[in-house]
Scaffold this motif. Structure first.
Motif, PDB file in Angstrom:
ATOM      1  N   ALA A 223       0.822  -1.211   0.000  1.00  0.00           N
ATOM      2  CA  ALA A 223       0.000   0.000   0.000  1.00  0.00           C
ATOM      3  C   ALA A 223       0.856   1.261   0.000  1.00  0.00           C
ATOM      4  N   PHE A 224       1.938   1.243   0.769  1.00  0.00           N
ATOM      5  CA  PHE A 224       2.802   2.419   0.851  1.00  0.00           C
ATOM      6  C   PHE A 224       3.883   2.419  -0.227  1.00  0.00           C
ATOM      7  N   GLY A 225       3.998   1.323  -0.975  1.00  0.00           N
ATOM      8  CA  GLY A 225       5.010   1.251  -2.033  1.00  0.00           C
ATOM      9  C   GLY A 225       4.777   2.290  -3.115  1.00  0.00           C
ATOM     10  N   LYS A 226       3.524   2.610  -3.350  1.00  0.00           N
ATOM     11  CA  LYS A 226       3.152   3.661  -4.311  1.00  0.00           C
ATOM     12  C   LYS A 226       2.124   4.546  -3.615  1.00  0.00           C
ATOM     13  N   ARG A 227       2.565   5.267  -2.623  1.00  0.00           N
ATOM     14  CA  ARG A 227       1.650   5.961  -1.718  1.00  0.00           C
ATOM     15  C   ARG A 227       0.882   7.096  -2.372  1.00  0.00           C
ATOM     16  N   ARG A 228       1.329   7.570  -3.530  1.00  0.00           N
ATOM     17  CA  ARG A 228       0.616   8.638  -4.231  1.00  0.00           C
ATOM     18  C   ARG A 228      -0.549   8.083  -5.057  1.00  0.00           C
ATOM     19  N   LYS A 229      -0.577   6.767  -5.227  1.00  0.00           N
ATOM     20  CA  LYS A 229      -1.649   6.138  -6.000  1.00  0.00           C
ATOM     21  C   LYS A 229      -2.802   5.731  -5.092  1.00  0.00           C
ATOM     22  N   THR A 230      -3.970   5.486  -5.685  1.00  0.00           N
ATOM     23  CA  THR A 230      -5.086   4.956  -4.907  1.00  0.00           C
ATOM     24  C   THR A 230      -4.736   3.549  -4.438  1.00  0.00           C
ATOM     25  N   LEU A 231      -5.412   3.093  -3.403  1.00  0.00           N
ATOM     26  CA  LEU A 231      -5.138   1.748  -2.882  1.00  0.00           C
ATOM     27  C   LEU A 231      -5.371   0.687  -3.945  1.00  0.00           C
ATOM     28  N   ARG A 232      -6.425   0.846  -4.717  1.00  0.00           N
ATOM     29  CA  ARG A 232      -6.706  -0.140  -5.779  1.00  0.00           C
ATOM     30  C   ARG A 232      -5.514  -0.272  -6.720  1.00  0.00           C
ATOM     31  N   ASN A 233      -4.950   0.852  -7.133  1.00  0.00           N
ATOM     32  CA  ASN A 233      -3.825   0.821  -8.068  1.00  0.00           C
ATOM     33  C   ASN A 233      -2.528   0.393  -7.398  1.00  0.00           C
ATOM     34  N   ALA A 234      -2.301   0.878  -6.177  1.00  0.00           N
ATOM     35  CA  ALA A 234      -1.064   0.521  -5.465  1.00  0.00           C
ATOM     36  C   ALA A 234      -1.002  -0.984  -5.219  1.00  0.00           C
ATOM     37  N   LEU A 235      -2.094  -1.566  -4.777  1.00  0.00           N
ATOM     38  CA  LEU A 235      -2.113  -3.006  -4.473  1.00  0.00           C
ATOM     39  C   LEU A 235      -2.010  -3.854  -5.734  1.00  0.00           C
ATOM     40  N   SER A 236      -2.669  -3.414  -6.804  1.00  0.00           N
ATOM     41  CA  SER A 236      -2.658  -4.209  -8.037  1.00  0.00           C
ATOM     42  C   SER A 236      -1.314  -4.129  -8.761  1.00  0.00           C
ATOM     43  N   GLN A 237      -0.502  -3.126  -8.410  1.00  0.00           N
ATOM     44  CA  GLN A 237       0.825  -2.985  -9.027  1.00  0.00           C
ATOM     45  C   GLN A 237       1.939  -3.451  -8.095  1.00  0.00           C
ATOM     46  N   ASP A 239       3.611  -6.794  -5.442  1.00  0.00           N
ATOM     47  CA  ASP A 239       3.927  -8.222  -5.576  1.00  0.00           C
ATOM     48  C   ASP A 239       2.862  -9.121  -4.947  1.00  0.00           C
ATOM     49  N   LEU A 240       1.699  -8.543  -4.594  1.00  0.00           N
ATOM     50  CA  LEU A 240       0.628  -9.358  -4.030  1.00  0.00           C
ATOM     51  C   LEU A 240      -0.082 -10.195  -5.097  1.00  0.00           C
ATOM     52  N   GLN A 241       0.201  -9.872  -6.370  1.00  0.00           N
ATOM     53  CA  GLN A 241      -0.364 -10.615  -7.508  1.00  0.00           C
ATOM     54  C   GLN A 241      -1.895 -10.589  -7.485  1.00  0.00           C
ATOM     55  N   LEU A 242      -2.419  -9.381  -7.363  1.00  0.00           N
ATOM     56  CA  LEU A 242      -3.860  -9.158  -7.383  1.00  0.00           C
ATOM     57  C   LEU A 242      -4.183  -8.219  -8.544  1.00  0.00           C
ATOM     58  N   ASP A 243      -5.194  -8.578  -9.347  1.00  0.00           N
ATOM     59  CA  ASP A 243      -5.574  -7.682 -10.444  1.00  0.00           C
ATOM     60  C   ASP A 243      -6.456  -6.558  -9.903  1.00  0.00           C
ATOM     61  N   PRO A 244      -6.637  -5.486 -10.685  1.00  0.00           N
ATOM     62  CA  PRO A 244      -7.404  -4.329 -10.198  1.00  0.00           C
ATOM     63  C   PRO A 244      -8.829  -4.673  -9.751  1.00  0.00           C
ATOM     64  N   ALA A 245      -9.494  -5.561 -10.466  1.00  0.00           N
ATOM     65  CA  ALA A 245     -10.870  -5.914 -10.108  1.00  0.00           C
ATOM     66  C   ALA A 245     -10.910  -6.631  -8.757  1.00  0.00           C
ATOM     67  N   THR A 246      -9.950  -7.517  -8.538  1.00  0.00           N
ATOM     68  CA  THR A 246      -9.899  -8.231  -7.252  1.00  0.00           C
ATOM     69  C   THR A 246      -9.574  -7.270  -6.117  1.00  0.00           C
ATOM     70  N   CYS A 247      -8.661  -6.344  -6.362  1.00  0.00           N
ATOM     71  CA  CYS A 247      -8.318  -5.341  -5.344  1.00  0.00           C
ATOM     72  C   CYS A 247      -9.544  -4.523  -4.960  1.00  0.00           C
ATOM     73  N   GLU A 248     -10.311  -4.119  -5.972  1.00  0.00           N
ATOM     74  CA  GLU A 248     -11.521  -3.334  -5.705  1.00  0.00           C
ATOM     75  C   GLU A 248     -12.512  -4.149  -4.883  1.00  0.00           C
ATOM     76  N   MET A 249     -12.656  -5.420  -5.218  1.00  0.00           N
ATOM     77  CA  MET A 249     -13.583  -6.281  -4.498  1.00  0.00           C
ATOM     78  C   MET A 249     -13.153  -6.440  -3.031  1.00  0.00           C
ATOM     79  N   LEU A 250     -11.855  -6.676  -2.815  1.00  0.00           N
ATOM     80  CA  LEU A 250     -11.357  -6.899  -1.461  1.00  0.00           C
ATOM     81  C   LEU A 250     -11.455  -5.630  -0.616  1.00  0.00           C
ATOM     82  N   LEU A 251     -11.159  -4.484  -1.218  1.00  0.00           N
ATOM     83  CA  LEU A 251     -11.267  -3.219  -0.503  1.00  0.00           C
ATOM     84  C   LEU A 251     -12.723  -2.939  -0.113  1.00  0.00           C
TER      85      LEU A 251
END
Length: 283
Positions: A223-237, A239-251
């Motif tokens: 989450a803090f690796g790309k702290r200027r990005k939204t959580l959806r984008n930071a998490l999907s980019q 090494d958690l290996q989650l795509d944007p749709a899955t990140c949105e669902m989990l959030l």
């Protein structure tokens, strides 16, 4: 206490910049730091970077035992002489790198949780804090002197510019607060910035336990690796290996707006998010 300049000159030793050596030169400050640790004659202190003994001597007088760790061999003979002159015989000095020291084994040897104290060099402060988090089962509390900026980061809350990965990791399992300020002029040689003494008391279990603590720390890092990005984008980019749709669902499942940023999340929200990630294959 003997002035650091006097001691170093007498022993023909120079402070080593590469080890971040800035020695406390004010006995009153040292005494106040030890008072903040609230030591009893049942406590065993692990002191990180004992140096010239400014904290070592008053802490040893208040505690049952003190284990002083320093990696600078030149200082160890000097410290032994200072302890001998003060009539202190409950200090064990170890020439070691604190980052390689096994705190778990050490606590087992003394058969009690440790009180950790020390004036931490800036270049290893973060690593020491992380090490204490992982060894917290064997650490009752800590009183540490850090560069002011580092202390602010550790104690910062959500929404602050200084709130980051280390803030969340520590506050997940401990309370951390600023205890006192120490001016740069109260050290020799004087550093370029002031210092802050913080107190850390670990919670067992944490107030909001994670299903998988290692995963929680990975989620925080992502989450803090790309702290200027939204959580959806930071998490999907990450090494958690989650795509944007899955990140949105989990959030959404964790009741967190996917467009928020990492620095706005509380510790409890990070735990909810990591728990959602931990159970995603079962949902």
């Amino acid at each position: 206490m003997t002035a650091p300049r006097t001691l170093l000159t007498a022993w023909n030793i120079q402070a080593k910049k590469q080890l971040g050596q800035n020695f406390l030169s004010d006995a009153n400050v040292a005494r106040r730091i030890v008072e903040h640790a609230q030591l009893t004659d049942d406590d065993v202190v692990l002191e990180i970077g004992a140096g010239l003994g400014a904290i070592t001597l008053p802490a040893a007088k208040a505690a049952h035992q003190l284990i002083a760790v320093d990696k600078d061999r030149q200082l160890i003979g000097l410290l032994r002489a200072e302890l001998l002159a003060a009539g202190i015989n409950n200090v064990e000095i170890r020439e070691a790198d604190i980052l390689r020291l096994d705190i778990n084994t050490l606590a087992g040897q003394v058969d009690r949780p440790l009180v950790v104290m020390g004036n931490l060099p800036y270049n290893i402060s973060s690593q020491v804090i992380v090490k204490l988090i992982h060894a917290r089962q064997y650490v009752d509390r800590a009183v540490l002197m850090l560069q002011k900026e580092m202390a602010q980061r550790i104690c910062a809350g959500p929404g602050s510019k200084t709130y980051g990965r280390l803030s969340v990791m520590l506050q997940y399992c401990a309370t951390a607060r600023e205890l006192m300020q120490v001016k740069a002029a109260q050290f020799f040689p004087a550093p370029k910035v002031d210092s802050t003494v913080i107190g850390i008391r670990f919670s067992d279990p944490p107030p909001f336990p994670a299903i998988d603590e290692a995963l929680l720390f990975r989620v925080i890092k992502a989450a803090f690796g790309k702290r200027r990005k939204t959580l959806r984008n930071a998490l999907s980019q990450s090494d958690l290996q989650l795509d944007p749709a899955t990140c949105e669902m989990l959030l959404t499942q964790a009741e967190i707006d996917p467009t928020r940023r990492a620095e706005t999340l509380s510790v409890a929200e990070f735990v909810r998010l990591s728990n959602a990630v931990a159970t995603k294959d079962n949902s």
